[in-house]
Scaffold this active site. Structure first.
Site, mmCIF file in Angstrom:
data_model
loop_
_atom_site.group_PDB
_atom_site.id
_atom_site.type_symbol
_atom_site.label_atom_id
_atom_site.label_comp_id
_atom_site.label_asym_id
_atom_site.label_seq_id
_atom_site.Cartn_x
_atom_site.Cartn_y
_atom_site.Cartn_z
ATOM 1 N N ASN A 1 -19.281 26.322 -22.710
ATOM 2 C CA ASN A 1 -19.894 25.271 -21.894
ATOM 3 C C ASN A 1 -19.513 25.389 -20.416
ATOM 4 O O ASN A 1 -18.359 25.647 -20.093
ATOM 5 C CB ASN A 1 -19.463 23.897 -22.405
ATOM 6 N N GLU B 1 -20.542 21.065 -14.467
ATOM 7 C CA GLU B 1 -20.848 19.725 -14.994
ATOM 8 C C GLU B 1 -19.933 18.681 -14.368
ATOM 9 O O GLU B 1 -20.356 17.589 -13.979
ATOM 10 C CB GLU B 1 -20.685 19.697 -16.512
ATOM 11 N N LYS C 1 -19.969 28.083 -28.956
ATOM 12 C CA LYS C 1 -20.233 27.444 -27.673
ATOM 13 C C LYS C 1 -19.379 27.946 -26.516
ATOM 14 O O LYS C 1 -18.185 28.203 -26.665
ATOM 15 C CB LYS C 1 -20.003 25.929 -27.783
ATOM 16 N N HIS D 1 -41.543 21.207 -9.464
ATOM 17 C CA HIS D 1 -41.674 20.344 -10.654
ATOM 18 C C HIS D 1 -41.027 20.995 -11.880
ATOM 19 O O HIS D 1 -41.405 20.700 -13.016
ATOM 20 C CB HIS D 1 -43.138 20.006 -10.958
ATOM 21 N N GLN E 1 -7.049 -2.316 4.306
ATOM 22 C CA GLN E 1 -6.072 -1.529 3.538
ATOM 23 C C GLN E 1 -6.773 -0.835 2.367
ATOM 24 O O GLN E 1 -6.322 0.189 1.887
ATOM 25 C CB GLN E 1 -4.955 -2.453 3.037
ATOM 26 N N TYR F 1 -9.010 -7.051 13.038
ATOM 27 C CA TYR F 1 -8.421 -6.481 11.837
ATOM 28 C C TYR F 1 -8.344 -7.510 10.707
ATOM 29 O O TYR F 1 -8.025 -8.673 10.930
ATOM 30 C CB TYR F 1 -6.996 -5.948 12.117
ATOM 31 N N SER G 1 -16.028 24.711 -27.674
ATOM 32 C CA SER G 1 -16.174 23.457 -28.401
ATOM 33 C C SER G 1 -15.172 23.451 -29.536
ATOM 34 O O SER G 1 -14.862 24.500 -30.110
ATOM 35 C CB SER G 1 -17.595 23.357 -28.951
ATOM 36 N N SER H 1 0.818 -1.215 0.000
ATOM 37 C CA SER H 1 0.000 0.000 0.000
ATOM 38 C C SER H 1 0.850 1.264 0.000
ATOM 39 O O SER H 1 0.321 2.375 -0.025
ATOM 40 C CB SER H 1 -0.921 0.006 1.232
ATOM 41 N N LYS I 1 -8.191 3.139 2.072
ATOM 42 C CA LYS I 1 -7.425 4.376 1.882
ATOM 43 C C LYS I 1 -7.691 5.100 0.578
ATOM 44 O O LYS I 1 -7.957 6.311 0.575
ATOM 45 C CB LYS I 1 -5.938 4.095 2.050
HETATM 46 N N1 ARG Z 1 -1.114 -1.410 5.291
HETATM 47 C C1 ARG Z 1 -1.991 -1.960 6.278
HETATM 48 C C2 ARG Z 1 -3.362 -1.246 6.194
HETATM 49 O O1 ARG Z 1 -3.449 -0.312 5.493
HETATM 50 C C3 ARG Z 1 -1.410 -1.776 7.627
HETATM 51 C C4 ARG Z 1 -1.846 -2.755 8.661
HETATM 52 C C5 ARG Z 1 -1.369 -4.082 8.328
HETATM 53 N N2 ARG Z 1 -1.524 -4.998 9.379
HETATM 54 C C6 ARG Z 1 -1.344 -6.280 9.187
HETATM 55 N N3 ARG Z 1 -1.475 -7.050 10.189
HETATM 56 N N4 ARG Z 1 -1.048 -6.772 8.012
HETATM 57 O O2 ARG Z 1 -4.334 -1.664 6.771
#
Ligand code: ARG
Length: 466
Positions: free
Chosen positions: A293, A298, A291, A164, A330, A325, A285, A31, A333
């Site tokens: 726009n 939009e 035009k 309406h 992950q 967990y 355009s 990640s 994000k």
């Molecule tokens: N990169 C992981 C996340 O975003 C961090 C936590 C990872 N923990 C693990 N036990 N693999 O969630």
């Protein structure tokens, strides 16, 4: 894991592992490509943790000093772009920890005492999001201020109000804009509320069960400016409801921008011709030279789909996860980051765009005249003369029918004609049949009379004062 082992994660995680990860799996599980933007939160969390470990006598003062020194250098390296992010080190947390150990040796290896990446990442995301919520809050205030200024200038400008999308009753353009101020102020409230639940500390939950070290979690929470600690370790490392809640509030804010955008697009079309947008928010355009726009509104409308999509993504990400967990998390994000980026950019652009709206009052007024927008005023007039409202409603319907047949406005019908619908109608009717008379008559709290609009402008200004 030693720094050497960390560096060689592509070969194996620990003595337990006997074969390296393939390049593809490494890329799939890493990640660091996107979570490196959490680096400031990660360092802040680590420093607060280390300070507490030292205060509790779990690590020595020398180790604490070494960790501080190492982190200062890492911060400088990341800021200058010199930091060497390694895919093999999977994420922002392992990258920073490995570099720390490279820089300060055993002290770096002691940092992870009583901590897991599970509580670490949950802490980082919360810290990061808390600060982003604050930045978004500032932008929402700026946008409201911009709208309030344009509303003030246009308190007397008459626009056909629609239901309406049919002409309903005349409203002040300022009143119309203040409707969005209300929406954005609720968005700010929602975000402030979500912030309270975001700003709680998972650290100390370790992997899932808490830790056997005598940690002072409250102390870490205070150091990080958090409002308290998460009270259940399993919940703390696994739930992302704070991110989902933020995402829902962000989606609503985008939906509000999107509704406004839709109106801007309509108003700018030749069929309405109510406004013009500054050229810098439009494009031309490649084939039609005439035009111009409204690309920015939009796109804002379009990007709303993407933010709402992220909300669905996060909800779906969570729904099947058993405690505690799971690596699924992950995946929180990228949608979260993109939501923040999209919302911030959109709000920033709209703060500017609003000030550049060119209002065309004659076109708005002409459109309001076309739709018998004062029919309700005629009915109210008859009620004041003693008719029950339903009878007045019926009498006015006949009047509108005749006006449509003759192709004129109600105010253009001669008094004698109006009196055929009800003999109570007198010369004073023409005062209520005008758009301005209709507007001024709605002088109730929350109504569209310019006096009310001005009062609201004053209230908002006081509320939004720096
Ligand atoms: N990169 C992981 C996340 O975003 C961090 C936590 C990872 N923990 C693990 N036990 N693999 O969630």
């Amino acid at each position: 894991m030693s720094s050497n082992q960390l560096d060689k994660k592509s070969q194996a995680w620990s003595a337990l592992f006997s074969e390296p990860m393939s390049e593809l799996v490494q890329r799939y599980t890493a990640s660091v490509g996107f979570d490196q933007r959490l680096w400031q939160a990660d360092i802040a969390g680590s420093l607060a943790h280390a300070e507490m470990l030292a205060a509790q006598g779990i690590i020595g003062a020398d180790d604490h000093a070494a960790i501080q020194r190492g982190m200062a250098q890492i911060r400088a390296e990341i800021e200058s772009g010199a930091f060497d992010w390694k895919l093999a080190l999977e994420d922002v947390h392992l990258n920073i920890e490995a570099r720390l150990t490279q820089l300060v040796g055993d002290a770096g290896k002691r940092l992870h005492t009583g901590r897991s990446r599970n509580d670490q990442v949950a802490t980082d995301v919360r810290l990061w999001l808390r600060d982003e919520i604050d930045a978004i809050g500032v932008l929402l205030i700026e946008l409201q201020r911009a709208l309030v200024e344009v509303a003030d200038k246009n308190a007397e400008v008459i626009l056909p109000g629609f239901t309406h999308l049919q002409v309903a009753q005349p409203v002040s353009f300022g009143h119309h804009l203040l409707a969005y101020v209300e929406m954005f102020s609720r968005d700010a409230e929602r975000l402030a509320d979500a912030r309270r639940r975001t700003n709680r500390l998972p650290l100390g939950s370790a992997a899932l069960a808490g830790t056997s070290y005598p940690l002072d979690r409250e102390r870490v929470a205070r150091t990080l400016g958090m409002e308290g600690v998460c009270q259940n370790s399993l919940d703390a490392v696994s739930d992302r409801d704070f991110a989902i809640e933020f995402s829902a509030a962000a989606s609503l804010a985008m939906v509000h921008v999107s509704r406004f955008s839709e109106e801007l697009v309509l108003w700018m079309s030749q069929n309405f011709g109510f406004i013009d947008l500054a050229d810098r928010f439009c494009t031309g355009s490649s084939i039609m030279p005439q035009k111009k726009n409204p690309d920015v509104p939009e796109l804002a409308r379009g990007k709303t789909g993407r933010v709402v999509g992220h909300l669905m993504g996060l909800l779906t990400l969570m729904k099947g996860q058993p405690l505690a967990y799971n690596k699924d998390n992950q995946e929180d994000k990228e949608p979260l980051f993109d939501t923040v980026d999209t919302l911030k950019d959109t709000l920033r652009i709209f703060c500017e765009l609003v000030g550049g709206i060119v209002v065309k009052p004659e076109a708005m007024e002409r459109a309001a005249l076309r739709g018998y927008a004062t029919a309700t005023d005629l009915a109210d007039y008859l009620v004041k003369k003693g008719l029950p409202f339903r009878d007045a409603h019926e009498a006015v319907a006949h009047a509108v029918k005749v006006a449509i047949q003759q192709g004129v406005d109600l105010a253009d019908l001669p008094l004698a004609t109006l009196q055929t619908f009800n003999p109570a109608i007198g010369e004073d009717v023409f005062a209520v049949l005008t758009l301005r008379g209709s507007l001024n008559a709605r002088n109730v709290l929350g109504g569209t009379a310019p006096a009310q609009v001005r009062a609201q402008v004053a209230r908002h200004r006081a509320r939004l004062k720096p």
